[in-house]
Design a protein around this motif. Structure first.
Motif, PDB file in Angstrom:
ATOM      1  N   PRO A 103     -11.341  -0.214  -1.206  1.00 22.87           N
ATOM      2  CA  PRO A 103     -12.276   0.137  -2.282  1.00 22.87           C
ATOM      3  C   PRO A 103     -11.961   1.462  -2.960  1.00 22.87           C
ATOM      4  O   PRO A 103     -12.272   1.646  -4.142  1.00 22.87           O
ATOM      5  N   ALA A 104     -11.339   2.392  -2.229  1.00 19.97           N
ATOM      6  CA  ALA A 104     -11.010   3.693  -2.819  1.00 19.97           C
ATOM      7  C   ALA A 104      -9.976   3.564  -3.921  1.00 19.97           C
ATOM      8  O   ALA A 104      -9.882   4.435  -4.792  1.00 19.97           O
ATOM      9  N   LEU A 105      -9.187   2.486  -3.901  1.00 17.11           N
ATOM     10  CA  LEU A 105      -8.155   2.261  -4.917  1.00 17.11           C
ATOM     11  C   LEU A 105      -8.541   1.137  -5.874  1.00 17.11           C
ATOM     12  O   LEU A 105      -7.714   0.686  -6.664  1.00 17.11           O
ATOM     13  N   SER A 106      -9.796   0.690  -5.769  1.00 14.47           N
ATOM     14  CA  SER A 106     -10.286  -0.361  -6.666  1.00 14.47           C
ATOM     15  C   SER A 106      -9.428  -1.623  -6.577  1.00 14.47           C
ATOM     16  O   SER A 106      -9.176  -2.289  -7.577  1.00 14.47           O
ATOM     17  N   MET A 107      -9.008  -1.968  -5.358  1.00 14.48           N
ATOM     18  CA  MET A 107      -8.068  -3.081  -5.190  1.00 14.48           C
ATOM     19  C   MET A 107      -8.682  -4.441  -5.500  1.00 14.48           C
ATOM     20  O   MET A 107      -7.985  -5.343  -5.965  1.00 14.48           O
ATOM     21  N   GLU A 108      -9.963  -4.601  -5.273  1.00 16.86           N
ATOM     22  CA  GLU A 108     -10.578  -5.885  -5.621  1.00 16.86           C
ATOM     23  C   GLU A 108     -10.625  -6.068  -7.135  1.00 16.86           C
ATOM     24  O   GLU A 108     -10.420  -7.174  -7.646  1.00 16.86           O
ATOM     25  N   GLY A 117      -7.507  -7.474  -8.226  1.00 14.24           N
ATOM     26  CA  GLY A 117      -7.126  -8.760  -7.654  1.00 14.24           C
ATOM     27  C   GLY A 117      -6.101  -8.621  -6.545  1.00 14.24           C
ATOM     28  O   GLY A 117      -5.358  -9.565  -6.248  1.00 14.24           O
ATOM     29  N   ALA A 118      -6.060  -7.444  -5.909  1.00 14.87           N
ATOM     30  CA  ALA A 118      -5.052  -7.168  -4.890  1.00 14.87           C
ATOM     31  C   ALA A 118      -5.481  -7.585  -3.491  1.00 14.87           C
ATOM     32  O   ALA A 118      -4.707  -7.441  -2.545  1.00 14.87           O
ATOM     33  N   VAL A 119      -6.723  -8.078  -3.350  1.00 15.18           N
ATOM     34  CA  VAL A 119      -7.225  -8.519  -2.052  1.00 15.18           C
ATOM     35  C   VAL A 119      -7.839  -9.902  -2.213  1.00 15.18           C
ATOM     36  O   VAL A 119      -8.639 -10.138  -3.119  1.00 15.18           O
ATOM     37  N   SER A 120      -7.440 -10.827  -1.328  1.00 14.49           N
ATOM     38  CA  SER A 120      -7.990 -12.180  -1.336  1.00 14.49           C
ATOM     39  C   SER A 120      -8.593 -12.479   0.032  1.00 14.49           C
ATOM     40  O   SER A 120      -7.957 -12.236   1.060  1.00 14.49           O
ATOM     41  N   GLU A 127     -10.085  -7.947   8.566  1.00 13.57           N
ATOM     42  CA  GLU A 127     -11.445  -7.824   9.080  1.00 13.57           C
ATOM     43  C   GLU A 127     -12.164  -6.629   8.478  1.00 13.57           C
ATOM     44  O   GLU A 127     -13.323  -6.730   8.049  1.00 13.57           O
ATOM     45  N   ILE A 128     -11.468  -5.485   8.413  1.00 15.67           N
ATOM     46  CA  ILE A 128     -12.080  -4.289   7.837  1.00 15.67           C
ATOM     47  C   ILE A 128     -12.294  -4.465   6.344  1.00 15.67           C
ATOM     48  O   ILE A 128     -13.354  -4.116   5.799  1.00 15.67           O
ATOM     49  N   LEU A 134     -15.983  -4.404   4.334  1.00 17.94           N
ATOM     50  CA  LEU A 134     -16.301  -3.552   3.194  1.00 17.94           C
ATOM     51  C   LEU A 134     -16.699  -4.382   1.976  1.00 17.94           C
ATOM     52  O   LEU A 134     -17.568  -3.991   1.189  1.00 17.94           O
ATOM     53  N   HIS A 135     -16.050  -5.530   1.819  1.00 21.70           N
ATOM     54  CA  HIS A 135     -16.349  -6.405   0.683  1.00 21.70           C
ATOM     55  C   HIS A 135     -17.769  -6.971   0.773  1.00 21.70           C
ATOM     56  O   HIS A 135     -18.527  -6.934  -0.206  1.00 21.70           O
ATOM     57  N   PHE A 136     -18.131  -7.488   1.942  1.00 23.29           N
ATOM     58  CA  PHE A 136     -19.410  -8.183   2.075  1.00 23.29           C
ATOM     59  C   PHE A 136     -20.581  -7.242   2.374  1.00 23.29           C
ATOM     60  O   PHE A 136     -21.712  -7.530   1.987  1.00 23.29           O
TER      61      PHE A 136
END
Length: 260
Positions: free
Chosen positions: A158-163, A166-169, A179-180, A184-186
């Motif tokens: 989240p610190a790099l705005s990866m979601e 689209g960098a995380v699926s 898992e981590i 953080l996502h949910f």
């Protein structure tokens, strides 16, 4: 000013896509030939070891551009997970990072000994020829981070705005740090995010930001616009609620943030 240099990592072979998909945080298998996507390689605690741009240049050939860090060391660490996979890795020599001509968003091109990552209005060119650094200002504006050494292995997605990138699926299967990242996502709760700041004097990439003796962020990228240096930083959310803040005698003006 000389352009920044980097080295790319090529994954080739029948299992190249499956291997990259198992290690990286994005859905690499969804990439079509001639396309690129944002991705990352996380450690087991979910911290970003490498922020990546990954291009698929043929059915069985992918190229990863680490945005910061040491590509040979990264490739050596990845090699430990190859096991019986039919994939080879090759690290390029030093290549220049420079501004490129317009290429369609998400399109990857090989041309004139260079690799182009399309951004629509421009592209990022990786090649043997030196070019101009106009991409730095553009990537600061878009929140496309390039990580200094001190930021490697310390920041969560989240610190790099990866979601946002689209960098995380979360529906492609397991990957290191999933898992981590999923927690953080949910559940949310991460308190550091990307900000663009303007400062009275130029900041140093990799420099920690302190307020009242407390470390509150880190400088990722810096570019000077005349007398008003502008930087991409990761900053505590509590610090960015104000329009300005003082850090070690330097006044920072918070210009914008990037939502997930």
């Amino acid at each position: 000013m000389p352009s920044r240099t980097t080295r790319t990592i090529t994954f080739a072979g029948p299992d190249a896509g499956a291997f990259a998909n198992a290690q990286f945080s994005s859905d690499v298998l969804s990439l079509g030939v001639g396309r690129w996507q944002w991705s990352g390689w996380l450690d087991p605690k979910g911290r970003v070891r490498a922020l990546l741009q990954v291009a698929r240049l043929a059915d069985d050939r992918y190229v990863a551009l680490p945005r910061g860090g040491d590509a040979p060391s990264l490739a050596a660490d990845l090699q430990r997970f190859v096991f019986r996979s039919k994939v080879t890795m090759h690290v390029s020599g030093d290549l220049h990072v420079s501004n490129g001509a317009p290429v369609a968003e998400g399109e990857a091109q090989e041309k004139d000994d260079s690799l182009f990552f399309g951004e629509g209005d421009a592209s990022l060119r990786i090649g043997t020829r030196q070019g101009d650094d106009a991409w730095i200002a553009r990537h600061i504006d878009k929140g496309y981070a390039w990580l200094p050494d001190r930021a490697l292995g310390t920041l969560l997605p989240p610190a790099l705005s990866m979601e946002r990138l689209g960098a995380v699926s979360f529906d492609k299967g397991c990957f290191p740090g999933q898992e981590i990242a999923a927690r953080l996502h949910f559940l949310g709760g991460h308190k550091r995010h990307l900000r663009i700041v303007r400062s009275d004097v130029a900041l140093q990439e990799g420099h920690s930001l302190h307020v009242d003796g407390r470390e509150v962020g880190i400088v990722l990228m810096q570019h000077t616009y005349s007398s008003s240096p502008t930087s991409l930083v990761v900053l505590d959310d509590t610090m960015s609620q104000a329009d300005t803040l003082e850090t070690e005698g330097v006044r920072l003006h918070v210009l914008s943030t990037f939502a997930e």
